[in-house]
Design an enzyme around this catalytic site. Sequence first.
Site, short mmCIF file in Angstrom:
data_model
loop_
_atom_site.label_atom_id
_atom_site.label_comp_id
_atom_site.label_asym_id
_atom_site.label_seq_id
_atom_site.Cartn_x
_atom_site.Cartn_y
_atom_site.Cartn_z
N HIS A 74 0.81 -1.22 0.00
CA HIS A 74 0.00 0.00 0.00
C HIS A 74 0.85 1.27 0.00
O HIS A 74 0.34 2.34 -0.35
CB HIS A 74 -1.02 -0.01 1.14
CG HIS A 74 -0.48 0.12 2.51
ND1 HIS A 74 -0.29 -0.95 3.35
CD2 HIS A 74 -0.10 1.20 3.21
CE1 HIS A 74 0.18 -0.52 4.51
NE2 HIS A 74 0.31 0.79 4.44
N ASP A 128 -0.02 -7.59 0.57
CA ASP A 128 0.38 -6.21 0.81
C ASP A 128 1.91 -6.11 0.88
O ASP A 128 2.47 -5.84 1.94
CB ASP A 128 -0.29 -5.72 2.11
CG ASP A 128 -0.13 -4.23 2.32
OD1 ASP A 128 0.32 -3.55 1.38
OD2 ASP A 128 -0.46 -3.76 3.43
N SER A 236 4.08 1.16 8.61
CA SER A 236 3.75 0.31 7.46
C SER A 236 4.99 -0.11 6.70
O SER A 236 5.85 0.73 6.40
CB SER A 236 2.85 1.07 6.49
OG SER A 236 1.55 1.14 6.99
#
Length: 286
Positions: A74, A128, A236
Amino acid sequence: MAAFHSLFVVCLGVAVLGRVAEGVVGGTPLEPGQWPFLVSLHFKPDHPFTNKTRQRHLCTGTLIRPQWVLTAGHCFDGEEWDGLQKKSNWIVMIGEHNQYKNEGTEQRMRIRKVFRHQNYTARPLLQDLTLLKLKRPAVLSTHVQPIALDTEGRCSEVGANVSVAGWGQIAYRPLGWSMYIPLRVNITVIEQDRCSRGYAAVPDDDPDKAFYAPEEDSVICAGSPSGGRDACLGDSGGPLACYYDNEWHEGAVVSTGYNCGKAEYPGLYTKLSSYLDWIEHTIARH
Ligand SMILES: *[C@@H]1O[C@H](CO)[C@@H](O)[C@H](O)[C@H]1NC(C)=O
Ligand SMILES: *[C@@H]1O[C@H](CO)[C@@H](O)[C@H](O)[C@H]1NC(C)=O
Ligand SMILES: *[C@@H]1O[C@H](CO)[C@@H](O)[C@H](O)[C@H]1NC(C)=O
Ligand SMILES: *[C@@H]1O[C@H](CO)[C@@H](O)[C@H](O)[C@H]1NC(C)=O
């Protein structure tokens, strides 16, 4: 906009700032070079998160080979924020520690090519993962070393003692700042049934609900039984790693989660043992 922010959800650490200053419950700062595989991804254009934090840091990652960095899918999703998909918008900071200082250990790298997983989806967030091939290999040193991958799947067993680190926020503040030094926190891998029951409580009308798939085989849930230890916005792409055979092994990549540090909503991670072939093939072919 709200949806985009939730993609960068993961607060390393604690629910209250004071605890970090005291160095108690949540994350504790890494020493320079302590996790020499940790990478900070700087995004050059304006972005609401970097605008608010006043730092270029947007995502965390790891060096897995001298010329390859592993991070979240992402972070390179241009449909969520235009420009993320463009390699020239990023600088890969290897050997980074204090974001405010030049410590002499940093290597600023440009990206040669972005390999986001072909089957990446945002809703829910699955596959992801992104691999980045750098323009040149990193120069290895005491502050710059690749991490081994957890090929045995030991970091993803329920109950495994694992650690996660990054430069993300120490509390969920979509409009707040992130850390200038990386923090690390010890957490455990949580049963998926329990994790799914927790996530079922996210209100159906919350737009973020569409991101979470805690029941999927390729997802790991990890946190602490009483909450207060977690990843958060800005972490992330960072590593969930476990220590065996005298070294750290990366077992999963920080993906998402609802709020940060809440016991009912453990962090969600992309399990690397599901993607070892993809990683090896991508590197071997390029
Ligand atoms: C970032 O801040 C600048 C200056 O305040 C503003 O003009 C710009 O629109 C902001 N960009 C984003 C993406 O929030
Ligand atoms: C993506 O999904 C398709 C359809 O399920 C599958 O055939 C393909 O192997 C997947 N690609 C990767 C890289 O796993
Ligand atoms: C994790 O650490 C705890 C506390 O040190 C220990 O009791 C437990 O056996 C460890 N779990 C595993 C799977 O090694
Ligand atoms: C976290 O776990 C690592 C590896 O087991 C250990 O060396 C470290 O002391 C732990 N840190 C804390 C704060 O418990």
